[in-house]
Scaffold this motif. Sequence first.
Motif, PDB file in Angstrom:
ATOM      1  N   THR A 104       0.811  -1.210   0.000  1.00 55.99           N
ATOM      2  CA  THR A 104       0.000   0.000   0.000  1.00 55.99           C
ATOM      3  C   THR A 104       0.850   1.269   0.000  1.00 55.99           C
ATOM      4  O   THR A 104       0.486   2.260  -0.644  1.00 55.99           O
ATOM      5  CB  THR A 104      -0.940   0.012   1.221  1.00 55.99           C
ATOM      6  N   ASP A 105       1.969   1.254   0.704  1.00 60.35           N
ATOM      7  CA  ASP A 105       2.811   2.447   0.717  1.00 60.35           C
ATOM      8  C   ASP A 105       3.440   2.700  -0.643  1.00 60.35           C
ATOM      9  O   ASP A 105       3.502   3.843  -1.110  1.00 60.35           O
ATOM     10  CB  ASP A 105       3.879   2.358   1.810  1.00 60.35           C
ATOM     11  N   SER A 108       0.947   4.220  -2.959  1.00 65.47           N
ATOM     12  CA  SER A 108       0.756   5.642  -2.665  1.00 65.47           C
ATOM     13  C   SER A 108       1.912   6.482  -3.211  1.00 65.47           C
ATOM     14  O   SER A 108       1.693   7.555  -3.788  1.00 65.47           O
ATOM     15  CB  SER A 108       0.627   5.857  -1.151  1.00 65.47           C
ATOM     16  N   THR A 129      -7.023  -4.451  -0.452  1.00 69.00           N
ATOM     17  CA  THR A 129      -5.891  -4.958   0.307  1.00 69.00           C
ATOM     18  C   THR A 129      -6.126  -6.426   0.658  1.00 69.00           C
ATOM     19  O   THR A 129      -7.255  -6.916   0.653  1.00 69.00           O
ATOM     20  CB  THR A 129      -5.647  -4.143   1.592  1.00 69.00           C
ATOM     21  N   TYR A 243       0.964   8.879   7.904  1.00 70.06           N
ATOM     22  CA  TYR A 243       0.925   8.075   6.675  1.00 70.06           C
ATOM     23  C   TYR A 243      -0.267   7.114   6.753  1.00 70.06           C
ATOM     24  O   TYR A 243      -0.261   6.166   7.536  1.00 70.06           O
ATOM     25  CB  TYR A 243       2.222   7.284   6.513  1.00 70.06           C
ATOM     26  N   SER A 244      -1.261   7.349   5.895  1.00 68.53           N
ATOM     27  CA  SER A 244      -2.530   6.624   6.004  1.00 68.53           C
ATOM     28  C   SER A 244      -2.415   5.139   5.708  1.00 68.53           C
ATOM     29  O   SER A 244      -3.308   4.359   6.062  1.00 68.53           O
ATOM     30  CB  SER A 244      -3.550   7.239   5.042  1.00 68.53           C
ATOM     31  N   TYR A 245      -1.329   4.702   5.066  1.00 77.37           N
ATOM     32  CA  TYR A 245      -1.217   3.309   4.657  1.00 77.37           C
ATOM     33  C   TYR A 245      -0.669   2.391   5.745  1.00 77.37           C
ATOM     34  O   TYR A 245      -0.592   1.179   5.557  1.00 77.37           O
ATOM     35  CB  TYR A 245      -0.358   3.180   3.394  1.00 77.37           C
ATOM     36  N   VAL A 267       2.276  -2.372   6.660  1.00 78.74           N
ATOM     37  CA  VAL A 267       1.584  -1.914   5.466  1.00 78.74           C
ATOM     38  C   VAL A 267       0.800  -3.138   4.976  1.00 78.74           C
ATOM     39  O   VAL A 267       0.917  -4.219   5.544  1.00 78.74           O
ATOM     40  CB  VAL A 267       2.568  -1.402   4.396  1.00 78.74           C
ATOM     41  N   GLY A 312      -6.586   0.638   4.921  1.00 78.09           N
ATOM     42  CA  GLY A 312      -5.236   1.085   4.581  1.00 78.09           C
ATOM     43  C   GLY A 312      -4.945   1.189   3.110  1.00 78.09           C
ATOM     44  O   GLY A 312      -3.779   1.217   2.712  1.00 78.09           O
ATOM     45  N   GLY A 314      -5.316   3.729   0.783  1.00 77.15           N
ATOM     46  CA  GLY A 314      -4.490   4.915   0.556  1.00 77.15           C
ATOM     47  C   GLY A 314      -4.534   5.512  -0.837  1.00 77.15           C
ATOM     48  O   GLY A 314      -3.953   6.566  -1.073  1.00 77.15           O
TER      49      GLY A 314
END
Length: 333
Positions: A104-105, A108, A129, A243-245, A267, A312, A314
């Motif tokens: 996920t990061d 993003s 996810t 950081y939303s993820y 993540v 998560g 994102g």
Amino acid sequence: MFNKKGFLVSALLLALSLFLIACGGGTADNDGGEEAEGEGDGQQFIQILTGGTEGTYYPLGGTFAQVINDNVDSVEANATSTGASVENMNSISSGDGEIAFTQTDIASYAAEGEVMFDEANEDFSAIGTLYPETIQIVTTKDSGIESVEDLEGKTVSVGAPGSGTNANADNILEVHGLDINEDITARDLDFGDSTTGIQDGTIDAAFITSGTPTGAVESLAASIDVNIVPIEPEKAQELMDQYSYYSEDEVPEGTYGLESAVPTVAVQAMLVAHNDLSEDLVYEMTKAIFDNTDQISHAKGEEISADTALEGVGIDIHPGAQKYFDEAGVSAE
């Protein structure tokens, strides 16, 4: 007389064949070409970009392909081994795949054109996810390292430059008041080299972002007492606020011989789809995966659920996936 009749019959058959071809009857070569392009019979080919053959993405991608093929008409999905998250985002952008595994990061960063990506990528959106990619700070029980702050002045593996692990290490050190370039001696090692370095004493600790249990850490724990450095809840919250993820996670008791669970963050592994895929097709594939998790012949299948698939994320959700989650009554909290 027989030969003359035979000749006439052959000539008539040849003329008839040529007539049929001219009228669009086709040839074997032409039919094969249409099938290869996914046309003619409406077949659509879907390339699923995964990761290395020794990791989780590749075998899981293979079982996803089978689930899609079994439950979606006129689709042939195949899993392809790749260099995983960062490579997959670049490949989606260049049109070399239709669906991809990623963190996920990393998704993003790709969407925003940050960290390891020079420009924003608007070619993909999320399907959902899947399961946590747990951030594990690995050391030994004898190292004396009990907190993230204890990493100051130590030699620490932070993953390859531009990797997801490297970005995670930078974020986590930052919320603990440490600089990755100034307060530790950073080493850019993969998981195997990281655990080897811990064992032979050339490094003190290593950041490893992976589903637990991670094979490289299990191998280390078989020969030496392992410690996982905690990320305490208040720091985890600070990280999630920035950081939303990220999400809260833990390394369970008993993993690597741990006497109790260790709090950390994660993540998520996720699926993304190219935006050129139609809403209907992505809807059908999303439905196939999340309605048939019992058909996922991989241990991670037990962690995959529609109920948690929007946690998560994102990034934007593909309209086809959103249609499925709306029908299922699932929303992002």
